[in-house]
Design a protein around this motif. Sequence first.
Motif, PDB file in Angstrom:
ATOM      1  N   ILE A   1     -59.261   5.795  17.051  1.00  9.81           N
ATOM      2  CA  ILE A   1     -60.243   6.380  16.136  1.00  9.81           C
ATOM      3  C   ILE A   1     -61.617   5.762  16.394  1.00  9.81           C
ATOM      4  CG2 ILE A   1     -60.882   6.465  13.686  1.00  9.81           C
ATOM      5  CD1 ILE A   1     -57.809   6.827  13.182  1.00  9.81           C
ATOM      6  N   LYS A   2     -61.616   4.476  16.691  1.00 15.72           N
ATOM      7  CA  LYS A   2     -62.857   3.791  17.024  1.00 15.72           C
ATOM      8  C   LYS A   2     -63.393   4.266  18.375  1.00 15.72           C
ATOM      9  CE  LYS A   2     -62.829  -0.677  15.898  1.00 15.72           C
ATOM     10  NZ  LYS A   2     -62.551  -2.115  16.166  1.00 15.72           N
ATOM     11  N   ARG A   3     -62.510   4.320  19.364  1.00 14.97           N
ATOM     12  CA  ARG A   3     -62.916   4.686  20.716  1.00 14.97           C
ATOM     13  C   ARG A   3     -63.429   6.131  20.789  1.00 14.97           C
ATOM     14  NH1 ARG A   3     -59.654   6.054  25.084  1.00 14.97           N
ATOM     15  NH2 ARG A   3     -57.828   5.613  23.853  1.00 14.97           N
ATOM     16  N   PHE A   4     -62.859   6.998  19.993  1.00 11.37           N
ATOM     17  CA  PHE A   4     -63.297   8.393  19.971  1.00 11.37           C
ATOM     18  C   PHE A   4     -64.474   8.597  19.010  1.00 11.37           C
ATOM     19  CE2 PHE A   4     -60.310  11.183  22.323  1.00 11.37           C
ATOM     20  CZ  PHE A   4     -59.383  10.249  22.732  1.00 11.37           C
ATOM     21  N   ARG A   5     -64.914   7.540  18.369  1.00 11.61           N
ATOM     22  CA  ARG A   5     -66.029   7.576  17.415  1.00 11.61           C
ATOM     23  C   ARG A   5     -65.826   8.618  16.321  1.00 11.61           C
ATOM     24  NH1 ARG A   5     -69.395   7.185  22.047  1.00 11.61           N
ATOM     25  NH2 ARG A   5     -69.933   5.021  22.423  1.00 11.61           N
ATOM     26  N   ILE A   6     -64.779   8.392  15.547  1.00 13.81           N
ATOM     27  CA  ILE A   6     -64.486   9.291  14.437  1.00 13.81           C
ATOM     28  C   ILE A   6     -64.687   8.541  13.124  1.00 13.81           C
ATOM     29  CG2 ILE A   6     -62.675  10.636  13.301  1.00 13.81           C
ATOM     30  CD1 ILE A   6     -61.386  10.882  16.106  1.00 13.81           C
ATOM     31  N   PRO A   7     -65.617   8.995  12.300  1.00 12.78           N
ATOM     32  CA  PRO A   7     -65.779   8.320  11.013  1.00 12.78           C
ATOM     33  C   PRO A   7     -64.579   8.583  10.099  1.00 12.78           C
ATOM     34  CG  PRO A   7     -67.307  10.185  11.194  1.00 12.78           C
ATOM     35  CD  PRO A   7     -66.540  10.110  12.481  1.00 12.78           C
ATOM     36  N   VAL A   8     -64.107   7.552   9.431  1.00 16.03           N
ATOM     37  CA  VAL A   8     -63.033   7.726   8.447  1.00 16.03           C
ATOM     38  C   VAL A   8     -63.727   7.749   7.083  1.00 16.03           C
ATOM     39  CG1 VAL A   8     -60.877   6.793   7.536  1.00 16.03           C
ATOM     40  CG2 VAL A   8     -61.422   6.508   9.965  1.00 16.03           C
ATOM     41  N   TRP A   9     -64.022   8.946   6.609  1.00 17.38           N
ATOM     42  CA  TRP A   9     -64.831   9.114   5.394  1.00 17.38           C
ATOM     43  C   TRP A   9     -64.048   8.760   4.141  1.00 17.38           C
ATOM     44  CZ3 TRP A   9     -69.814   9.754   6.245  1.00 17.38           C
ATOM     45  CH2 TRP A   9     -70.239  10.395   7.406  1.00 17.38           C
ATOM     46  N   VAL A  10     -64.739   8.102   3.224  1.00 15.72           N
ATOM     47  CA  VAL A  10     -64.172   7.828   1.907  1.00 15.72           C
ATOM     48  C   VAL A  10     -64.318   9.089   1.052  1.00 15.72           C
ATOM     49  CG1 VAL A  10     -64.500   6.503  -0.204  1.00 15.72           C
ATOM     50  CG2 VAL A  10     -64.616   5.357   2.009  1.00 15.72           C
ATOM     51  N   GLN A  11     -65.461   9.739   1.151  1.00 15.06           N
ATOM     52  CA  GLN A  11     -65.729  10.994   0.448  1.00 15.06           C
ATOM     53  C   GLN A  11     -65.883  12.098   1.495  1.00 15.06           C
ATOM     54  OE1 GLN A  11     -65.534  10.971  -2.783  1.00 15.06           O
ATOM     55  NE2 GLN A  11     -65.695   8.781  -3.214  1.00 15.06           N
ATOM     56  N   ASP A  12     -66.611  13.153   1.138  1.00 16.71           N
ATOM     57  CA  ASP A  12     -66.802  14.257   2.085  1.00 16.71           C
ATOM     58  C   ASP A  12     -67.639  13.832   3.296  1.00 16.71           C
ATOM     59  OD1 ASP A  12     -65.400  15.907   0.430  1.00 16.71           O
ATOM     60  OD2 ASP A  12     -67.180  16.744  -0.536  1.00 16.71           O
TER      61      ASP A  12
ATOM     62  N   PHE B   1     -69.593   1.883   5.167  1.00 17.02           N
ATOM     63  CA  PHE B   1     -70.938   2.206   5.631  1.00 17.02           C
ATOM     64  C   PHE B   1     -70.842   2.756   7.046  1.00 17.02           C
ATOM     65  CE2 PHE B   1     -71.080  -1.018   2.449  1.00 17.02           C
ATOM     66  CZ  PHE B   1     -72.025  -0.525   1.577  1.00 17.02           C
ATOM     67  N   TYR B   2     -71.489   3.897   7.242  1.00 18.86           N
ATOM     68  CA  TYR B   2     -71.375   4.629   8.502  1.00 18.86           C
ATOM     69  C   TYR B   2     -72.721   4.607   9.191  1.00 18.86           C
ATOM     70  CZ  TYR B   2     -67.499   6.267   5.678  1.00 18.86           C
ATOM     71  OH  TYR B   2     -66.396   6.313   4.873  1.00 18.86           O
ATOM     72  N   VAL B   3     -72.746   4.213  10.441  1.00 25.23           N
ATOM     73  CA  VAL B   3     -73.997   4.119  11.193  1.00 25.23           C
ATOM     74  C   VAL B   3     -74.069   5.269  12.189  1.00 25.23           C
ATOM     75  CG1 VAL B   3     -75.379   2.690  12.751  1.00 25.23           C
ATOM     76  CG2 VAL B   3     -74.019   1.620  10.933  1.00 25.23           C
ATOM     77  N   PHE B   4     -75.230   5.920  12.192  1.00 25.58           N
ATOM     78  CA  PHE B   4     -75.458   7.042  13.107  1.00 25.58           C
ATOM     79  C   PHE B   4     -76.708   6.791  13.932  1.00 25.58           C
ATOM     80  CE2 PHE B   4     -72.958   8.656   9.680  1.00 25.58           C
ATOM     81  CZ  PHE B   4     -72.115   9.586  10.267  1.00 25.58           C
TER      82      PHE B   4
ATOM     83  N   GLN C   1     -68.350   5.223  -1.399  1.00 19.34           N
ATOM     84  CA  GLN C   1     -67.349   4.399  -2.069  1.00 19.34           C
ATOM     85  C   GLN C   1     -66.409   5.270  -2.890  1.00 19.34           C
ATOM     86  OE1 GLN C   1     -69.419   1.599  -4.522  1.00 19.34           O
ATOM     87  NE2 GLN C   1     -70.621   3.170  -5.530  1.00 19.34           N
ATOM     88  N   TYR C   2     -65.280   4.689  -3.261  1.00 19.77           N
ATOM     89  CA  TYR C   2     -64.296   5.435  -4.048  1.00 19.77           C
ATOM     90  C   TYR C   2     -64.774   5.624  -5.469  1.00 19.77           C
ATOM     91  CZ  TYR C   2     -60.770   5.252  -0.424  1.00 19.77           C
ATOM     92  OH  TYR C   2     -60.071   5.430   0.738  1.00 19.77           O
TER      93      TYR C   2
END
Length: 145
Positions: A76-87, A127-130, A144-145
């Motif tokens: 998941i890290k290598r493919f750069r997929i965010p694991v979203w808490v919300q949408d 926290f997601y960095v783009f 956050q939840y």
Amino acid sequence: MQALIPEIKEHLGGPFRTVGEKGFTVLASRENTYIIEFHSLPEGVAWPEEFVNMYSQKQHDGESLKVIREATDEEIKRFRIPVWVQDDDVPECCGKPMFFVGQIDDDTLCAERPKHAKMWWHDAASFYVFTCPKCLSCEAVGQQY
Ligand SMILES: [Zn+2]
């Protein structure tokens, strides 16, 4: 494109059921390997649970993706997929969606609220960095939840 998923997790070699293209989303791909997420599963398939990312490979027919197993955290890290808490919440820059760099989850952060902070993230935040591939601008999204 269709996906082939083993009926049972314990028998990844099959038998398989076919899922049409509306039943799943391709989250990322590299050469012949894909990370996909299912929205709906055919009868007779007792796994995976919702929102589980699946590691799959494109078959020689070029038309199907065969599920190999659940994707690992490393993939998941290598493919750069965010694991979203919300949408999903991908920011835009230069008129295009930004590229995901990586995410920081609360379990690696100091959870203690800074002195004088009026508000702070409670104990389950990510926290997601783009970044922008045109101008290298960076942006972070917090959830956050
Ligand atoms: Zn930009």
